[in-house]
Design a protein around this motif. Sequence first.
Motif, PDB file in Angstrom:
ATOM      1  N   THR A 444      63.596  26.867  12.873  1.00  0.00           N
ATOM      2  CA  THR A 444      64.585  26.382  13.852  1.00  0.00           C
ATOM      3  C   THR A 444      64.037  26.374  15.284  1.00  0.00           C
ATOM      4  O   THR A 444      64.169  25.358  15.976  1.00  0.00           O
ATOM      5  CB  THR A 444      65.903  27.175  13.742  1.00  0.00           C
ATOM      6  N   PRO A 445      63.376  27.446  15.750  1.00  0.00           N
ATOM      7  CA  PRO A 445      62.810  27.348  17.109  1.00  0.00           C
ATOM      8  C   PRO A 445      61.669  26.334  17.197  1.00  0.00           C
ATOM      9  O   PRO A 445      61.482  25.692  18.227  1.00  0.00           O
ATOM     10  CB  PRO A 445      62.325  28.775  17.412  1.00  0.00           C
ATOM     11  N   LEU A 446      60.910  26.175  16.104  1.00  0.00           N
ATOM     12  CA  LEU A 446      59.816  25.202  16.097  1.00  0.00           C
ATOM     13  C   LEU A 446      60.371  23.774  16.200  1.00  0.00           C
ATOM     14  O   LEU A 446      59.873  22.944  16.969  1.00  0.00           O
ATOM     15  CB  LEU A 446      58.970  25.370  14.829  1.00  0.00           C
ATOM     16  N   GLU A 447      61.436  23.490  15.436  1.00  0.00           N
ATOM     17  CA  GLU A 447      62.067  22.159  15.522  1.00  0.00           C
ATOM     18  C   GLU A 447      62.612  21.916  16.926  1.00  0.00           C
ATOM     19  O   GLU A 447      62.515  20.819  17.466  1.00  0.00           O
ATOM     20  CB  GLU A 447      63.207  22.053  14.499  1.00  0.00           C
ATOM     21  N   ALA A 450      59.924  20.922  19.259  1.00  0.00           N
ATOM     22  CA  ALA A 450      59.467  19.564  18.912  1.00  0.00           C
ATOM     23  C   ALA A 450      60.349  18.515  19.581  1.00  0.00           C
ATOM     24  O   ALA A 450      59.894  17.420  19.913  1.00  0.00           O
ATOM     25  CB  ALA A 450      59.482  19.377  17.399  1.00  0.00           C
ATOM     26  N   PHE A 451      61.624  18.857  19.810  1.00  0.00           N
ATOM     27  CA  PHE A 451      62.560  17.962  20.497  1.00  0.00           C
ATOM     28  C   PHE A 451      62.578  18.233  22.007  1.00  0.00           C
ATOM     29  O   PHE A 451      63.523  17.873  22.691  1.00  0.00           O
ATOM     30  CB  PHE A 451      63.969  18.112  19.914  1.00  0.00           C
ATOM     31  N   HIS A 452      61.531  18.917  22.494  1.00  0.00           N
ATOM     32  CA  HIS A 452      61.366  19.204  23.926  1.00  0.00           C
ATOM     33  C   HIS A 452      62.473  20.126  24.438  1.00  0.00           C
ATOM     34  O   HIS A 452      62.765  20.134  25.637  1.00  0.00           O
ATOM     35  CB  HIS A 452      61.344  17.921  24.779  1.00  0.00           C
ATOM     36  N   VAL A 453      63.106  20.877  23.542  1.00  0.00           N
ATOM     37  CA  VAL A 453      64.156  21.817  23.963  1.00  0.00           C
ATOM     38  C   VAL A 453      63.542  23.216  23.981  1.00  0.00           C
ATOM     39  O   VAL A 453      63.173  23.743  22.929  1.00  0.00           O
ATOM     40  CB  VAL A 453      65.359  21.784  22.995  1.00  0.00           C
ATOM     41  N   PRO A 454      63.367  23.820  25.172  1.00  0.00           N
ATOM     42  CA  PRO A 454      62.796  25.168  25.223  1.00  0.00           C
ATOM     43  C   PRO A 454      63.648  26.143  24.427  1.00  0.00           C
ATOM     44  O   PRO A 454      64.864  25.940  24.276  1.00  0.00           O
ATOM     45  CB  PRO A 454      62.792  25.504  26.716  1.00  0.00           C
ATOM     46  N   ASP A 479      56.532  28.868  29.530  1.00  0.00           N
ATOM     47  CA  ASP A 479      55.701  28.364  28.418  1.00  0.00           C
ATOM     48  C   ASP A 479      56.481  27.410  27.511  1.00  0.00           C
ATOM     49  O   ASP A 479      55.894  26.733  26.673  1.00  0.00           O
ATOM     50  CB  ASP A 479      55.193  29.522  27.548  1.00  0.00           C
ATOM     51  N   GLY A 480      57.814  27.411  27.649  1.00  0.00           N
ATOM     52  CA  GLY A 480      58.651  26.604  26.744  1.00  0.00           C
ATOM     53  C   GLY A 480      59.205  27.415  25.597  1.00  0.00           C
ATOM     54  O   GLY A 480      60.155  27.005  24.929  1.00  0.00           O
ATOM     55  N   VAL A 481      58.617  28.583  25.344  1.00  0.00           N
ATOM     56  CA  VAL A 481      59.130  29.504  24.311  1.00  0.00           C
ATOM     57  C   VAL A 481      59.152  30.909  24.902  1.00  0.00           C
ATOM     58  O   VAL A 481      58.109  31.496  25.191  1.00  0.00           O
ATOM     59  CB  VAL A 481      58.241  29.509  23.037  1.00  0.00           C
ATOM     60  N   LYS A 482      60.340  31.436  25.108  1.00  0.00           N
ATOM     61  CA  LYS A 482      60.487  32.813  25.587  1.00  0.00           C
ATOM     62  C   LYS A 482      60.495  33.721  24.351  1.00  0.00           C
ATOM     63  O   LYS A 482      61.368  33.587  23.482  1.00  0.00           O
ATOM     64  CB  LYS A 482      61.807  32.950  26.355  1.00  0.00           C
ATOM     65  N   VAL A 483      59.499  34.594  24.239  1.00  0.00           N
ATOM     66  CA  VAL A 483      59.416  35.499  23.081  1.00  0.00           C
ATOM     67  C   VAL A 483      59.826  36.898  23.532  1.00  0.00           C
ATOM     68  O   VAL A 483      59.147  37.526  24.350  1.00  0.00           O
ATOM     69  CB  VAL A 483      57.989  35.517  22.477  1.00  0.00           C
ATOM     70  N   GLN A 515      58.955  20.236  33.444  1.00  0.00           N
ATOM     71  CA  GLN A 515      57.668  20.879  33.141  1.00  0.00           C
ATOM     72  C   GLN A 515      57.794  21.820  31.933  1.00  0.00           C
ATOM     73  O   GLN A 515      56.944  21.819  31.043  1.00  0.00           O
ATOM     74  CB  GLN A 515      57.213  21.667  34.372  1.00  0.00           C
ATOM     75  N   ILE A 516      58.870  22.597  31.912  1.00  0.00           N
ATOM     76  CA  ILE A 516      59.098  23.525  30.791  1.00  0.00           C
ATOM     77  C   ILE A 516      59.271  22.750  29.483  1.00  0.00           C
ATOM     78  O   ILE A 516      58.750  23.143  28.438  1.00  0.00           O
ATOM     79  CB  ILE A 516      60.338  24.421  31.079  1.00  0.00           C
ATOM     80  N   ARG A 517      59.992  21.641  29.570  1.00  0.00           N
ATOM     81  CA  ARG A 517      60.201  20.814  28.361  1.00  0.00           C
ATOM     82  C   ARG A 517      58.855  20.265  27.841  1.00  0.00           C
ATOM     83  O   ARG A 517      58.625  20.207  26.629  1.00  0.00           O
ATOM     84  CB  ARG A 517      61.180  19.673  28.658  1.00  0.00           C
ATOM     85  N   GLU A 518      57.984  19.889  28.769  1.00  0.00           N
ATOM     86  CA  GLU A 518      56.649  19.394  28.356  1.00  0.00           C
ATOM     87  C   GLU A 518      55.821  20.510  27.713  1.00  0.00           C
ATOM     88  O   GLU A 518      55.130  20.296  26.719  1.00  0.00           O
ATOM     89  CB  GLU A 518      55.904  18.817  29.570  1.00  0.00           C
ATOM     90  N   HIS A 519      55.918  21.714  28.262  1.00  0.00           N
ATOM     91  CA  HIS A 519      55.192  22.859  27.683  1.00  0.00           C
ATOM     92  C   HIS A 519      55.716  23.165  26.282  1.00  0.00           C
ATOM     93  O   HIS A 519      54.936  23.492  25.374  1.00  0.00           O
ATOM     94  CB  HIS A 519      55.338  24.097  28.580  1.00  0.00           C
ATOM     95  N   ALA A 520      57.034  23.078  26.102  1.00  0.00           N
ATOM     96  CA  ALA A 520      57.643  23.319  24.777  1.00  0.00           C
ATOM     97  C   ALA A 520      57.069  22.335  23.753  1.00  0.00           C
ATOM     98  O   ALA A 520      56.655  22.723  22.659  1.00  0.00           O
ATOM     99  CB  ALA A 520      59.165  23.182  24.868  1.00  0.00           C
TER     100      ALA A 520
END
Length: 554
Positions: A444-447, A450-454, A479-483, A515-520
């Motif tokens: 789910t986070p990977l998908e 892929a849709f540019h949603v951080p 980074d687009g993904v907050k872990v 920018q965040i969306r592009e990083h995601a």
Amino acid sequence: MTKQLLKPDYIFESSWEVCNKVGGIYTVLSTRAKTLQAAFPDRIFFIGPDVWRGKENPLFTEDESALRLWREHVKNEGLDVRVGRWNIPGHPISILVDFSPFYNQKNEIYTQAWLDYQVDSLHAYGDYDEASMFSYAAGKVVESFYRYYLSAQDKVIYQAHEWMTGLGALYVQKKVPEIATVFTTHATSIGRSIAGNNKPLYDYLFAYNGDQMAQELNMQSKHSIEKQTAHHVDCFTTVSEITNNECRELLDKSADVVLMNGFEDDFVPEKSDFASKRKHAREVMLRIANKLLGTQLDDDTLIIGTSGRYEFKNKGINVYLEALNRLTRDKNLKKNVLAFINVPGWVGEAREDLLERMNSDQNYTTPLKVPFITHWLHNMTHDQVLDMLKYLNMSNAADTKVKVIFVPCYLDGKDGILNESYYDLLIGMDLSVYPSYYEPWGYTPLESVAFHVPTITTDLAGFGLWVNSVTGHEGTLQDGVKVIHRTDYNYSEVADTIKDTVSDFSALSDQEITQIREHAASIAEKALWKHFIQYYYEAYDIALRNAEKRMKKQ
């Protein structure tokens, strides 16, 4: 010098989810098929259960002419199969087998498994028999195919997924020792059970004894087939480092290779359609909210969401709701937040009162009763999401900046209210939240990226751990993904971090968000199958070499 990997001539893969959409394993197999079909054209065969017999299966197209001579031959061996194509990219050959005739031989099959491999089927209940009979039938199918078409000159792989296909893998290894066996566990049955029973899994992982826990949690048979298969196959694999830790401690066996779950991005819209699809998704979600709540939320609203299976603790739905509640009191929150929970529950019918409003152009100023849910549930008084919203005293009142909407149905485009598919809504989100406690991988986070949603996830998800390894640090919002670092005991800190991340996001400029969306999206690109398929080739090589050694000993 890198060693030359041995490559198979033929690959068979069996799973309960071949042409049968149940969960995440379906995504693994169906997205990877195209890559393998290109590398091994019509020499990869997927074997699944014929659970759609007598009904129209939208995922499978039968081909009466395919493998016709073998199909006639296999009937004489007491096997009933249908051959055709799986309706997914790559259209690989699929063999669906009717496993019901084997119930009559169940006791003999289980006795033999005990004698050969000490598989304990005595304590079986629930879906164990069904899965095992399918698994055994799948093993018989491969044995028959091999004897009819192939020979010792052919390098053949049999890959079995999850405990549900273990019996077939062991059967193949015994009856057709020339075939190299690979077993993949996507989550240990006992690890999932420990987590699901609210026992702390991670801090005590080193101290748990898998066999003892299986006894305590009444999981002996599933645990036994999984453990014995892991120990006996030519190559044992799992899907992430976090699940590998589980395998090491609970199955007493480390994976030979970690096969990380990739995906294909062919379901992501083209650049030219992206903006219009995103705009449409946002309009749909805001319209639903305004009709349900009697509000006038506009496009400046921050739309966030979570989704997946209804595992309240394991998927972190509880901590997501906790964070939303804390967000209602956050002074730094700069925008209204509309938070979705797209998780299928025990759904009844679409709400008539909401439907009535949806069909009207009127702007409503009063909320409907139970303004948290789009469809009625069969268990309205005993639902974990609704119970927690009530416990937290969430109101969805016009003056609160955080509104929560629970969509308790499969988003397949015909739910009666939203009538949009999951991906067609995902694209409209600003941010997604998957704070899992137990998540071997995490599609789910990977998908989402892929849709540019951080996205916000945790390092208890295989995907979150992988992101940390890619970025070289704990993934951040930038980074687009907050872990988020998650343990057995830091629930409250996790809720605060989610709250703070959403609040920080609400204050960002359009430029920063772009920018965040592009990083995601660039993180998603690194997880495509063209990068991850290499691990499968390593597994095939290990299996083929070990099978060769095994044959020499015989």
